[in-house]
Design a protein around this motif. Sequence first.
Motif, PDB file in Angstrom:
ATOM      1  N   CYS A 189       0.854  -1.205   0.000  1.00 13.37           N
ATOM      2  CA  CYS A 189       0.000   0.000   0.000  1.00 13.37           C
ATOM      3  C   CYS A 189       0.878   1.239   0.000  1.00 13.37           C
ATOM      4  CB  CYS A 189      -1.037  -0.040   1.106  1.00 13.37           C
ATOM      5  SG  CYS A 189      -0.408  -0.266   2.773  1.00 13.37           S
ATOM      6  N   ASN A 190       0.608   2.208   0.865  1.00 15.01           N
ATOM      7  CA  ASN A 190       1.337   3.474   0.751  1.00 15.01           C
ATOM      8  C   ASN A 190       2.696   3.486   1.438  1.00 15.01           C
ATOM      9  OD1 ASN A 190      -0.288   5.004  -0.932  1.00 15.01           O
ATOM     10  ND2 ASN A 190      -1.696   5.521   0.720  1.00 15.01           N
ATOM     11  N   GLY A 191       2.988   2.491   2.241  1.00 19.57           N
ATOM     12  CA  GLY A 191       4.289   2.476   2.906  1.00 19.57           C
ATOM     13  C   GLY A 191       4.196   2.032   4.349  1.00 19.57           C
ATOM     14  N   PRO A 192       5.286   2.232   5.092  1.00 18.92           N
ATOM     15  CA  PRO A 192       5.332   1.718   6.467  1.00 18.92           C
ATOM     16  C   PRO A 192       4.238   2.284   7.394  1.00 18.92           C
ATOM     17  CG  PRO A 192       7.517   2.281   5.691  1.00 18.92           C
ATOM     18  CD  PRO A 192       6.569   2.791   4.661  1.00 18.92           C
ATOM     19  N   ALA A 193       3.707   3.450   7.051  1.00 17.25           N
ATOM     20  CA  ALA A 193       2.664   4.028   7.905  1.00 17.25           C
ATOM     21  C   ALA A 193       1.271   3.810   7.320  1.00 17.25           C
ATOM     22  CB  ALA A 193       2.929   5.511   8.108  1.00 17.25           C
ATOM     23  N   CYS A 194       1.135   2.798   6.522  1.00 18.89           N
ATOM     24  CA  CYS A 194      -0.153   2.522   5.869  1.00 18.89           C
ATOM     25  C   CYS A 194      -0.696   1.190   6.382  1.00 18.89           C
ATOM     26  CB  CYS A 194       0.040   2.471   4.353  1.00 18.89           C
ATOM     27  SG  CYS A 194      -1.431   1.984   3.453  1.00 18.89           S
ATOM     28  N   GLY A 195      -1.951   1.205   6.746  1.00 22.28           N
ATOM     29  CA  GLY A 195      -2.541  -0.014   7.305  1.00 22.28           C
ATOM     30  C   GLY A 195      -3.385  -0.803   6.316  1.00 22.28           C
ATOM     31  N   GLN A 196      -3.419  -0.337   5.052  1.00 23.21           N
ATOM     32  CA  GLN A 196      -4.351  -0.969   4.107  1.00 23.21           C
ATOM     33  C   GLN A 196      -3.922  -2.401   3.730  1.00 23.21           C
ATOM     34  OE1 GLN A 196      -6.214   1.842   1.145  1.00 23.21           O
ATOM     35  NE2 GLN A 196      -4.548   3.171   1.784  1.00 23.21           N
ATOM     36  N   SER A 197      -2.654  -2.574   3.369  1.00 20.71           N
ATOM     37  CA  SER A 197      -2.239  -3.949   3.000  1.00 20.71           C
ATOM     38  C   SER A 197      -2.171  -4.879   4.222  1.00 20.71           C
ATOM     39  CB  SER A 197      -0.942  -3.965   2.192  1.00 20.71           C
ATOM     40  OG  SER A 197       0.054  -3.216   2.809  1.00 20.71           O
ATOM     41  N   PRO A 198      -1.729  -4.412   5.404  1.00 22.70           N
ATOM     42  CA  PRO A 198      -1.808  -5.314   6.563  1.00 22.70           C
ATOM     43  C   PRO A 198      -3.238  -5.788   6.838  1.00 22.70           C
ATOM     44  CG  PRO A 198      -0.310  -3.530   7.057  1.00 22.70           C
ATOM     45  CD  PRO A 198      -0.953  -3.198   5.740  1.00 22.70           C
ATOM     46  N   ARG A 199      -4.218  -4.894   6.645  1.00 26.23           N
ATOM     47  CA  ARG A 199      -5.617  -5.305   6.838  1.00 26.23           C
ATOM     48  C   ARG A 199      -6.018  -6.348   5.800  1.00 26.23           C
ATOM     49  NH1 ARG A 199      -9.632  -0.786   8.936  1.00 26.23           N
ATOM     50  NH2 ARG A 199      -8.297   0.292  10.413  1.00 26.23           N
ATOM     51  N   ALA A 200      -5.586  -6.124   4.568  1.00 27.16           N
ATOM     52  CA  ALA A 200      -5.922  -7.077   3.501  1.00 27.16           C
ATOM     53  C   ALA A 200      -5.296  -8.449   3.797  1.00 27.16           C
ATOM     54  CB  ALA A 200      -5.411  -6.557   2.162  1.00 27.16           C
ATOM     55  N   ILE A 201      -4.058  -8.434   4.280  1.00 29.78           N
ATOM     56  CA  ILE A 201      -3.372  -9.699   4.598  1.00 29.78           C
ATOM     57  C   ILE A 201      -4.104 -10.422   5.735  1.00 29.78           C
ATOM     58  CG2 ILE A 201      -1.232 -10.667   5.580  1.00 29.78           C
ATOM     59  CD1 ILE A 201       0.282  -8.476   3.933  1.00 29.78           C
ATOM     60  N   THR A 202      -4.490  -9.653   6.750  1.00 33.24           N
ATOM     61  CA  THR A 202      -5.238 -10.248   7.870  1.00 33.24           C
ATOM     62  C   THR A 202      -6.538 -10.876   7.366  1.00 33.24           C
ATOM     63  OG1 THR A 202      -4.285  -8.556   9.283  1.00 33.24           O
ATOM     64  CG2 THR A 202      -6.171  -9.743  10.174  1.00 33.24           C
ATOM     65  N   GLY A 203      -7.218 -10.170   6.462  1.00 31.78           N
ATOM     66  CA  GLY A 203      -8.472 -10.688   5.894  1.00 31.78           C
ATOM     67  C   GLY A 203      -8.255 -11.988   5.145  1.00 31.78           C
ATOM     68  N   LEU A 204      -7.175 -12.036   4.370  1.00 35.05           N
ATOM     69  CA  LEU A 204      -6.876 -13.249   3.599  1.00 35.05           C
ATOM     70  C   LEU A 204      -6.538 -14.422   4.515  1.00 35.05           C
ATOM     71  CD1 LEU A 204      -4.748 -11.798   0.664  1.00 35.05           C
ATOM     72  CD2 LEU A 204      -6.875 -13.075   0.420  1.00 35.05           C
ATOM     73  N   LEU A 205      -5.793 -14.136   5.563  1.00 37.93           N
ATOM     74  CA  LEU A 205      -5.437 -15.211   6.504  1.00 37.93           C
ATOM     75  C   LEU A 205      -6.690 -15.741   7.206  1.00 37.93           C
ATOM     76  CD1 LEU A 205      -2.167 -13.701   8.045  1.00 37.93           C
ATOM     77  CD2 LEU A 205      -2.319 -15.614   6.452  1.00 37.93           C
ATOM     78  N   GLU A 206      -7.618 -14.828   7.478  1.00 37.79           N
ATOM     79  CA  GLU A 206      -8.843 -15.250   8.165  1.00 37.79           C
ATOM     80  C   GLU A 206      -9.689 -16.211   7.336  1.00 37.79           C
ATOM     81  OE1 GLU A 206     -10.847 -11.741   9.565  1.00 37.79           O
ATOM     82  OE2 GLU A 206      -9.378 -11.484  11.188  1.00 37.79           O
ATOM     83  N   VAL A 207      -9.630 -16.053   6.002  1.00 38.58           N
ATOM     84  CA  VAL A 207     -10.417 -16.980   5.167  1.00 38.58           C
ATOM     85  C   VAL A 207      -9.619 -18.232   4.802  1.00 38.58           C
ATOM     86  CG1 VAL A 207     -11.936 -15.195   4.253  1.00 38.58           C
ATOM     87  CG2 VAL A 207      -9.881 -15.808   2.983  1.00 38.58           C
ATOM     88  N   GLY A 208      -8.405 -18.336   5.309  1.00 40.35           N
ATOM     89  CA  GLY A 208      -7.633 -19.573   5.136  1.00 40.35           C
ATOM     90  C   GLY A 208      -6.580 -19.545   4.048  1.00 40.35           C
ATOM     91  N   TYR A 209      -6.299 -18.376   3.461  1.00 42.59           N
ATOM     92  CA  TYR A 209      -5.266 -18.304   2.417  1.00 42.59           C
ATOM     93  C   TYR A 209      -3.930 -18.700   3.030  1.00 42.59           C
ATOM     94  CZ  TYR A 209      -3.950 -16.793  -2.268  1.00 42.59           C
ATOM     95  OH  TYR A 209      -3.558 -16.780  -3.592  1.00 42.59           O
ATOM     96  N   PRO A 210      -3.179 -19.592   2.383  1.00 44.46           N
ATOM     97  CA  PRO A 210      -1.920 -20.067   2.999  1.00 44.46           C
ATOM     98  C   PRO A 210      -0.928 -18.918   3.217  1.00 44.46           C
ATOM     99  CG  PRO A 210      -2.494 -21.359   1.052  1.00 44.46           C
ATOM    100  CD  PRO A 210      -3.421 -20.207   1.069  1.00 44.46           C
ATOM    101  N   PRO A 211      -0.462 -18.736   4.443  1.00 47.95           N
ATOM    102  CA  PRO A 211       0.437 -17.598   4.723  1.00 47.95           C
ATOM    103  C   PRO A 211       1.736 -17.630   3.931  1.00 47.95           C
ATOM    104  CG  PRO A 211       0.240 -19.053   6.635  1.00 47.95           C
ATOM    105  CD  PRO A 211      -0.777 -19.504   5.648  1.00 47.95           C
ATOM    106  N   GLU A 212       2.200 -18.844   3.588  1.00 56.00           N
ATOM    107  CA  GLU A 212       3.462 -18.926   2.841  1.00 56.00           C
ATOM    108  C   GLU A 212       3.301 -18.440   1.396  1.00 56.00           C
ATOM    109  OE1 GLU A 212       1.863 -21.453   4.185  1.00 56.00           O
ATOM    110  OE2 GLU A 212       1.526 -23.019   2.693  1.00 56.00           O
ATOM    111  N   LYS A 213       2.057 -18.268   0.981  1.00 56.85           N
ATOM    112  CA  LYS A 213       1.822 -17.759  -0.381  1.00 56.85           C
ATOM    113  C   LYS A 213       1.547 -16.250  -0.378  1.00 56.85           C
ATOM    114  CE  LYS A 213       0.828 -21.799  -2.908  1.00 56.85           C
ATOM    115  NZ  LYS A 213       0.388 -22.211  -4.224  1.00 56.85           N
ATOM    116  N   ILE A 214       1.663 -15.635   0.793  1.00 56.76           N
ATOM    117  CA  ILE A 214       1.429 -14.192   0.900  1.00 56.76           C
ATOM    118  C   ILE A 214       2.745 -13.509   1.267  1.00 56.76           C
ATOM    119  CG2 ILE A 214       0.084 -12.386   2.044  1.00 56.76           C
ATOM    120  CD1 ILE A 214      -2.003 -14.455   2.769  1.00 56.76           C
ATOM    121  N   HIS A 215       3.024 -12.400   0.590  1.00 58.38           N
ATOM    122  CA  HIS A 215       4.207 -11.599   0.921  1.00 58.38           C
ATOM    123  C   HIS A 215       3.754 -10.146   1.131  1.00 58.38           C
ATOM    124  CE1 HIS A 215       6.547 -15.033  -0.407  1.00 58.38           C
ATOM    125  NE2 HIS A 215       5.817 -15.033  -1.514  1.00 58.38           N
ATOM    126  N   TYR A 216       4.484  -9.477   1.991  1.00 58.22           N
ATOM    127  CA  TYR A 216       4.128  -8.101   2.339  1.00 58.22           C
ATOM    128  C   TYR A 216       5.266  -7.177   1.924  1.00 58.22           C
ATOM    129  CZ  TYR A 216       3.458  -4.140   5.627  1.00 58.22           C
ATOM    130  OH  TYR A 216       3.332  -2.899   6.205  1.00 58.22           O
TER     131      TYR A 216
END
Lengths: 127, 242
Positions: free
Chosen positions: B198-225
């Motif tokens: 997202c916009n950088g270290p002070a941006c919460g948009q991609s961390p929220r998206a990652i949390t959402g994906l993990l909650e639905v079961g997306y494999p964490p090893e297939k996600i990079h931040y």
Amino acid sequence: MVLKAYRYKNDRKPRYWAIAAMTISIFVTPFSVMAAGDDDYLSALKQEAKKVDSKGGSSTASAATGDAGNAVSREVFEAELKDKYAGSAVFYGKLPASSQEEIFLEYQGGATISELRKKIMDRFLHR
Amino acid sequence: MRISKVIMAASVAMCVFAGQVLGAEEEVVVGAQGAVIPLYKDKPYLHVIHKGRSVKVQRVQDTDFELHGYFAKTSRQCPPFCLGPMEVHPQVKTVGEIEIFHFMENQLRDGTGLLIDARTPEWHAKGTIPGSVNVPFTTLSKAIDDLEMIEALESFGAKPREPVGAVTKTLEEWGVMKAENMTDSWDFTNCKELVLWCNGPACGQSPRAITGLLEVGYPPEKIHYYRGGMQVWQLYGLTTIN
């Protein structure tokens, strides 16, 4: 006796309502607070996004880096192939125009260079 | 006939070898002696497909260039725009620019990965990293049965599962049936590798998206931040596209 029963009935009624109201509020409040929190964040994001326009920051780098956004022409593709993979370029040059076109279109479509080199050899050896 | 085949194969091999050697010699000179400021050592630039067009990704070639505007700002109102940790989740890898370049040249080109701009569409419209697709965090924070989330997961290569019976479930739990990267409702076996930013270290948009994906079961090893996001990308004068 009747009055006592009436009072009792009236005393009990508000308690049911209070319990019901409390139960509803327990379930509803966290969601509404969460929703309000999300709304606040979204509106803050919206406000912040407007600042990018007013200062024009993000476009500075893209303008400065030159040819971003231009589709690679066939000449550029062929020059790159010749620069980096002269051997493959030689075989590519010997292919009929239709095969060359096919390979260029695959490149534009995002094929990897190793796939393209393999395809060049396949076409050259009629595989 | 056999001899002629051997001769032909040998000449082909020699030509390819010669081509590679020639190619190495003819590559653009980079570094201190050359005029080109490369992406990193011996890598002057790369091409990535963005909306069907090939885009050249490189650094600003002017060594006096200074970043101005929104992404040159040092501070933003906190909350909500607070600095986030390096790690979103212990199993989700945080990556930098060079990993993004490799990802662009491999997983993106091969169709096995997606670079995701997890910002809201108004941010995406003002400039993005080439090769990115916009899947806002608002979509990826939805419930697993929400249509937007379902569409997103399908576009990531996940497959909805037929209702799992009690027997199947038990066999999966016992390890008799393969259930790695599967939930009751989704099969993530062939899902794509994702890099979210997202916009950088002070941006919460991609961390929220990652949390959402993990909650639905997306494999964490297939996600990079990619924590650096748009701010660090621009700080290094890397190509953006509108």
